[in-house]
Design a protein around this motif. Structure first.
Motif, PDB file in Angstrom:
ATOM      1  N   ALA B 115       0.844  -1.203   0.000  1.00 27.52           N
ATOM      2  CA  ALA B 115       0.000   0.000   0.000  1.00 27.52           C
ATOM      3  C   ALA B 115       0.876   1.249   0.000  1.00 27.52           C
ATOM      4  N   ASP B 116       1.965   1.162   0.741  1.00 30.06           N
ATOM      5  CA  ASP B 116       2.898   2.290   0.780  1.00 30.06           C
ATOM      6  C   ASP B 116       3.597   2.462  -0.558  1.00 30.06           C
ATOM      7  N   GLN B 117       4.023   1.338  -1.110  1.00 30.41           N
ATOM      8  CA  GLN B 117       4.744   1.371  -2.392  1.00 30.41           C
ATOM      9  C   GLN B 117       3.861   1.948  -3.497  1.00 30.41           C
ATOM     10  N   LEU B 118       2.584   1.621  -3.476  1.00 26.58           N
ATOM     11  CA  LEU B 118       1.671   2.113  -4.510  1.00 26.58           C
ATOM     12  C   LEU B 118       1.143   3.507  -4.178  1.00 26.58           C
ATOM     13  N   GLY B 119       1.567   4.040  -3.046  1.00 26.58           N
ATOM     14  CA  GLY B 119       1.176   5.398  -2.696  1.00 26.58           C
ATOM     15  C   GLY B 119      -0.308   5.558  -2.424  1.00 26.58           C
ATOM     16  N   ILE B 120      -0.905   4.539  -1.829  1.00 31.52           N
ATOM     17  CA  ILE B 120      -2.340   4.627  -1.544  1.00 31.52           C
ATOM     18  C   ILE B 120      -2.547   5.463  -0.284  1.00 31.52           C
ATOM     19  N   ARG B 121      -3.215   6.584  -0.480  1.00 31.79           N
ATOM     20  CA  ARG B 121      -3.404   7.505   0.635  1.00 31.79           C
ATOM     21  C   ARG B 121      -4.877   7.659   0.995  1.00 31.79           C
ATOM     22  N   GLU B 122      -5.721   7.184   0.092  1.00 35.90           N
ATOM     23  CA  GLU B 122      -7.149   7.415   0.262  1.00 35.90           C
ATOM     24  C   GLU B 122      -7.848   6.101  -0.047  1.00 35.90           C
ATOM     25  N   LEU B 123      -8.860   5.766   0.762  1.00 32.08           N
ATOM     26  CA  LEU B 123      -9.585   4.524   0.525  1.00 32.08           C
ATOM     27  C   LEU B 123     -10.988   4.888   0.057  1.00 32.08           C
ATOM     28  N   ARG B 124     -11.257   4.573  -1.207  1.00 34.34           N
ATOM     29  CA  ARG B 124     -12.503   5.046  -1.802  1.00 34.34           C
ATOM     30  C   ARG B 124     -13.673   4.112  -1.562  1.00 34.34           C
ATOM     31  N   PHE B 125     -13.381   2.896  -1.126  1.00 41.18           N
ATOM     32  CA  PHE B 125     -14.467   1.932  -0.980  1.00 41.18           C
ATOM     33  C   PHE B 125     -14.970   1.895   0.462  1.00 41.18           C
ATOM     34  N   PRO B 126     -16.278   1.675   0.632  1.00 40.02           N
ATOM     35  CA  PRO B 126     -16.790   1.596   2.001  1.00 40.02           C
ATOM     36  C   PRO B 126     -16.143   0.432   2.740  1.00 40.02           C
ATOM     37  N   ARG B 127     -15.847   0.643   4.011  1.00 40.54           N
ATOM     38  CA  ARG B 127     -15.204  -0.404   4.810  1.00 40.54           C
ATOM     39  C   ARG B 127     -16.211  -1.497   5.153  1.00 40.54           C
ATOM     40  N   GLN B 128     -15.801  -2.722   5.016  1.00 40.11           N
ATOM     41  CA  GLN B 128     -16.654  -3.849   5.384  1.00 40.11           C
ATOM     42  C   GLN B 128     -15.744  -4.926   5.963  1.00 40.11           C
ATOM     43  N   VAL B 129     -15.386  -4.733   7.237  1.00 36.83           N
ATOM     44  CA  VAL B 129     -14.405  -5.626   7.852  1.00 36.83           C
ATOM     45  C   VAL B 129     -15.076  -6.889   8.355  1.00 36.83           C
ATOM     46  N   LYS B 130     -14.441  -8.033   8.072  1.00 38.16           N
ATOM     47  CA  LYS B 130     -14.968  -9.300   8.560  1.00 38.16           C
ATOM     48  C   LYS B 130     -14.820  -9.338  10.080  1.00 38.16           C
ATOM     49  N   SER B 131     -15.846  -9.810  10.752  1.00 40.92           N
ATOM     50  CA  SER B 131     -15.797  -9.761  12.216  1.00 40.92           C
ATOM     51  C   SER B 131     -15.538 -11.147  12.797  1.00 40.92           C
ATOM     52  N   GLU B 132     -14.615 -11.888  12.172  1.00 46.10           N
ATOM     53  CA  GLU B 132     -14.373 -13.232  12.686  1.00 46.10           C
ATOM     54  C   GLU B 132     -13.508 -13.206  13.937  1.00 46.10           C
ATOM     55  N   GLN B 133     -13.822 -14.145  14.827  1.00 45.08           N
ATOM     56  CA  GLN B 133     -13.099 -14.243  16.094  1.00 45.08           C
ATOM     57  C   GLN B 133     -11.677 -14.755  15.882  1.00 45.08           C
ATOM     58  N   LYS B 134     -10.781 -14.330  16.754  1.00 47.57           N
ATOM     59  CA  LYS B 134      -9.449 -14.929  16.759  1.00 47.57           C
ATOM     60  C   LYS B 134      -9.543 -16.367  17.257  1.00 47.57           C
ATOM     61  N   ASP B 135      -8.704 -17.232  16.717  1.00 43.93           N
ATOM     62  CA  ASP B 135      -8.635 -18.623  17.158  1.00 43.93           C
ATOM     63  C   ASP B 135      -7.366 -18.783  17.997  1.00 43.93           C
ATOM     64  N   ILE B 136      -7.565 -18.917  19.315  1.00 43.46           N
ATOM     65  CA  ILE B 136      -6.408 -19.055  20.211  1.00 43.46           C
ATOM     66  C   ILE B 136      -6.395 -20.455  20.828  1.00 43.46           C
ATOM     67  N   SER B 137      -6.955 -21.426  20.074  1.00 40.04           N
ATOM     68  CA  SER B 137      -7.160 -22.749  20.651  1.00 40.04           C
ATOM     69  C   SER B 137      -5.894 -23.597  20.766  1.00 40.04           C
ATOM     70  N   THR B 138      -4.824 -23.227  20.086  1.00 42.96           N
ATOM     71  CA  THR B 138      -3.595 -24.017  20.201  1.00 42.96           C
ATOM     72  C   THR B 138      -2.589 -23.270  21.080  1.00 42.96           C
ATOM     73  N   PRO B 139      -1.699 -24.008  21.723  1.00 45.80           N
ATOM     74  CA  PRO B 139      -0.685 -23.329  22.537  1.00 45.80           C
ATOM     75  C   PRO B 139       0.379 -22.631  21.702  1.00 45.80           C
ATOM     76  N   ALA B 140       0.418 -22.916  20.406  1.00 49.47           N
ATOM     77  CA  ALA B 140       1.513 -22.418  19.577  1.00 49.47           C
ATOM     78  C   ALA B 140       1.124 -21.240  18.698  1.00 49.47           C
ATOM     79  N   LEU B 141      -0.092 -21.260  18.150  1.00 53.35           N
ATOM     80  CA  LEU B 141      -0.431 -20.319  17.080  1.00 53.35           C
ATOM     81  C   LEU B 141      -1.724 -19.567  17.358  1.00 53.35           C
ATOM     82  N   VAL B 142      -1.792 -18.367  16.801  1.00 52.95           N
ATOM     83  CA  VAL B 142      -3.018 -17.573  16.831  1.00 52.95           C
ATOM     84  C   VAL B 142      -3.460 -17.359  15.393  1.00 52.95           C
ATOM     85  N   ARG B 143      -4.731 -17.613  15.114  1.00 56.87           N
ATOM     86  CA  ARG B 143      -5.289 -17.288  13.798  1.00 56.87           C
ATOM     87  C   ARG B 143      -6.192 -16.088  13.946  1.00 56.87           C
ATOM     88  N   ASP B 144      -6.000 -15.105  13.087  1.00 53.06           N
ATOM     89  CA  ASP B 144      -6.879 -13.943  13.104  1.00 53.06           C
ATOM     90  C   ASP B 144      -7.470 -13.789  11.703  1.00 53.06           C
TER      91      ASP B 144
END
Lengths: 157, 581
Positions: B115-144
């Motif tokens: 995003a920095d390399q392409l010089g993106i400074r403005e986001l023209r599209f409406p934000r629609q963030v996925k609201s999935e929960q983090k998976d902290i079920s393993t002692p080793a890894l976190v999935r977000d």
């Protein structure tokens, strides 16, 4: 779904897989047949397919959830698929869906309590000329209005 | 090789037929921006960032997947290309959380860099963030999953490289998510927690469970005697976290840096690697003598152990009963060392610096409490240690070289090479040869078992008795050997299996990026470190000799059995709870 004559015995999942020589490339065909045998793709069925094809079950599940015609949860006797493609949308598919939700009391992806109907959305059914359209089982209905939808549902009562 | 002529941005270049446009552009010195593309993986055409214009082609083409043809004319920077590239990145950003400041990958994120390399400074599209929960079920890894850009690198590495297949794209379109089968968590499926997914993830969607806070707390606790052990592979990779080029050996700086963080003793897993060789070497000889289950397979790599427990439980008797060097160290730190130093083991806190996420799982295995306490209290990956050093403002490359503490910091070159594929085998052969033949090895270098080839074989003549060995790394390769054993077609006596490609130098906890090229540089560094050691055979380690004299008695003795050996657990391939997916 094609209606099978009652004289034709159902094949077992194992037979189906054997006919495809346990070829992972035939996964989609096997899933379709497995659904026909078992009604839907349970965890046990997907695990059996994964073991027989020697592929991870995540891949089986991924393919099963990609296609709207494959089900990983038990479904009702009749599956209603409402087309949500742009032509149907423009011709009022939203009203059709609202009517179905109201009459059946379920949201898309859900099954009525009496296990009679499962409501789903689908991409284009290829009958844009009679939009808005839906399918119940393998029967296509076009030129829908809320009133007509109610009439059609009565025929399944 | 048949060559074709291609014109890219007005420059003519000759490249082999079937090259991709991306490869041709690079040959012409032109860099096409990419995101999902990874030089070591087969992922292609997922992100659409590398689109270019090909004359005569109606639509834009993805440079990473489209092969060139003779006379092809390509434009990588036309207005149409720039417009499409930006829109594609803006669309990715439109459902990305953009909490970069608090993200584990801040300033080390490929999406952010792009995003920095392409010089993106403005986001023209409406934000629609996925609201999935983090998976902290393993002692080793976190999935977000909310941060996932669906590039599928993790899927590729999990299926094709490791043959585990814990993750796959689920659902379709905007609902697509990369997840285990059946909507369950990673901890509920046969994931080996190797962390190779976290190594290739371009963003902060999969990363290690953080142990830095508990280590800071222990360091700040005056009642705790905090000791640290460093795995063999850390000395050739931590430099990369601190801004150095891959392939530098920074053992002395590593020790100095850990002292500055406040560890009371800086010890070395190489010590317990030497010890592993003594125990495992004697186990091999005993098995050969008694005609027990053959071939014997190494047991140092916790991802590999979890893999065989899930996928080949029938072959568990082939595993050496030796604990991994990390766990041998922990068990001895809270017994032998505690006794020697006169410290109550209840107050000793053992921290491991590991190239590995699965070590976090290993230290929590219920059987790893033979000292009467958790043998290892915290495991930091190379990346987490890098974060701690940076937080402390440590100028790593300017540090003076310091020495490990005695006795658990004394080691040989045989311990060092545990960090590279083939190293355990080579270290074992150096010792077994001399124990069996009573002769000194003419050359210490068993080069046949070194390097990045998938499966390596060698035959060693132990004074008339021939021992055939095999070495493999990456679980996809391991599977081939296991199938041979299962079919009764493996005529080896001893097999080394490491979970991660390249061995621990390519572990899932190592600096990002870890490419094939970087793996090779770290391997070269490991063998340089070995060659520079005054002692290079485990049985010559004076601290290990003293340990047997003062504490353990003899290899495979009662005390060893109690503290240094373990047993394994048959695990299910599928989760029990997934009655219906």
């Amino acid at each position: 779904m094609p209606v099978k004559s009652s004289t034709e015995p159902k094949k077992s999942l194992r037979q189906v897989i054997a006919e495809h020589n346990s070829d992972p490339g035939a996964l989609l065909d096997i899933l379709r047949d497995a659904q026909e045998i078992h009604g839907y793709l349970s965890a046990a069925v997907m695990e059996e397919i994964a073991d027989e094809l020697d592929i991870p079950v995540s891949r089986v599940y991924g393919v099963a959830t990609f296609y709207t015609l494959l089900a990983t949860k038990p479904k009702g006797e009749h599956i209603i698929r409402v087309c949500e493609s742009p032509p149907c949308h423009i011709r009022g598919a939203v009203n059709i869906l609202e009517t179905l939700k109201e009459v059946l009391g379920v949201n898309p992806g859900e099954t009525t309590e009496d296990k009679k109907f499962t409501l789903e959305l689908t991409s284009c059914l290829g009958v844009c000329g009679v939009a808005p359209a839906m399918m119940i089982g393998d029967q296509v209905y076009g030129n829908l209005t809320p009133e007509r939808v109610k009439e059609i549902l009565k025929t399944y009562a | 090789m048949e060559m074709v002529k291609v014109t890219i941005d007005g420059r003519e270049v000759q490249v082999p037929k079937n090259s991709t446009i991306l490869a041709a552009a690079r040959a012409a010195g032109i860099e096409v921006p990419t995101l999902c593309y990874n030089e070591d993986l087969d992922v292609k055409g997922m992100c659409r960032v590398c689109v270019v214009e090909v004359e005569g082609s109606r639509t834009l083409q993805t440079a990473c997947s489209q092969p060139v043809s003779d006379g092809m004319v390509v434009h990588t920077n036309s207005p149409r290309v720039r417009q499409a590239r930006r829109v594609n990145v803006e669309l990715l950003l439109s459902n990305h959380p953009q909490d970069c400041l608090g993200c584990v990958r801040n300033q080390r994120c490929e999406l952010q860099t792009l995003a920095d390399q392409l010089g993106i400074r403005e986001l023209r599209f409406p934000r629609q963030v996925k609201s999935e929960q983090k998976d902290i079920s393993t002692p080793a890894l976190v999935r977000d999953p909310s941060k996932c850009i669906l590039c599928r690198r993790c899927v590729e590495v999990c299926h094709q490289v490791q043959g585990v297949g814990a993750l796959y794209p689920v659902n379709r379109g905007f609902d697509t998510t990369i997840a285990p089968a059946g909507g369950v968590d990673l901890g509920d499926v046969a994931c080996v927690q190797c962390g190779q997914c976290s190594l290739v993830c371009p963003v902060g969607a999969i990363y290690e469970q953080d142990h830095t806070e508990r280590v800071w707390a222990a360091l700040a606790n005056p009642d705790k005697h905090v000791v640290v052990q460093t795995a063999p592979a850390i000395r050739v990779s931590i430099g990369e976290e601190m801004g150095l080029e891959p392939g530098e050996v920074t053992t002395g700086q590593l020790v100095a840096a850990l002292r500055r963080l406040g560890f009371d003793r800086v010890f070395d897993t190489d010590f317990s690697a030497d010890l592993t060789i003594i125990e495992e070497g004697h186990e091999l000889l005993k098995r050969l003598e008694n005609g027990e289950t053959m071939p014997m397979i190494t047991s140092c790599s916790p991802g590999w152990i979890k893999y065989i427990e899930h996928f080949y439980p029938d072959l568990l008797p082939h595993l050496s009963t030796c604990k991994s060097p990390q766990q041998m160290f922990g068990a001895l730190a809270k017994t032998y060392y505690a006794e020697k130093a006169g410290i109550d083991p209840a107050n000793i806190y053992v921290v491991s610096i590991m190239p590995c996420t699965a070590k976090k799982f290993e230290c929590g295995r219920p059987e790893m409490i033979d000292s009467g306490y958790p043998d290892v209290d915290a495991v930091l990956t190379t990346r987490e240690l890098g974060r701690m050093l940076r937080e402390n403002g440590i100028k790593f490359s300017e540090l003076p070289e310091e020495e490990y503490d005695a006795p658990l910091g004394i080691s040989t070159g045989a311990g060092v090479i545990f960090g590279a594929t083939g190293g355990v085998m080579e270290a074992a052969l150096r010792t077994v040869y001399e124990v069996v033949t009573g002769e000194t090895l003419p050359s210490l270098d068993f080069t046949a078992v070194r390097g990045l080839e998938g499966i390596k074989e060698a035959e060693v003549d132990l004074k008339g008795k021939k021992v055939k060995v095999a070495v493999t790394h990456g679980l996809g390769n391991a599977r081939k050997l296991l199938d041979l054993i299962k079919a009764g077609k493996a005529d080896y006596q001893f097999i080394e299996i490491m979970c991660c490609p390249g061995g621990c130098i390519g572990g899932g906890g190592q600096p990002i990026p870890t490419t094939k090229e970087i793996r090779q540089k770290r391997i070269d560094a490991i063998y340089r470190a070995d060659a520079g050691m005054p002692l290079r055979k485990s049985h010559e380690n004076p601290a290990v000799q003293t340990l047997y004299k003062e504490f353990l008695g003899e290899p495979l003795g009662e005390k060893s059995h109690e503290l240094l050996h373990t047993q394994y657990t048959k695990r299910e391939k599928y989760p029990e709870k997934a009655a219906d997916m």
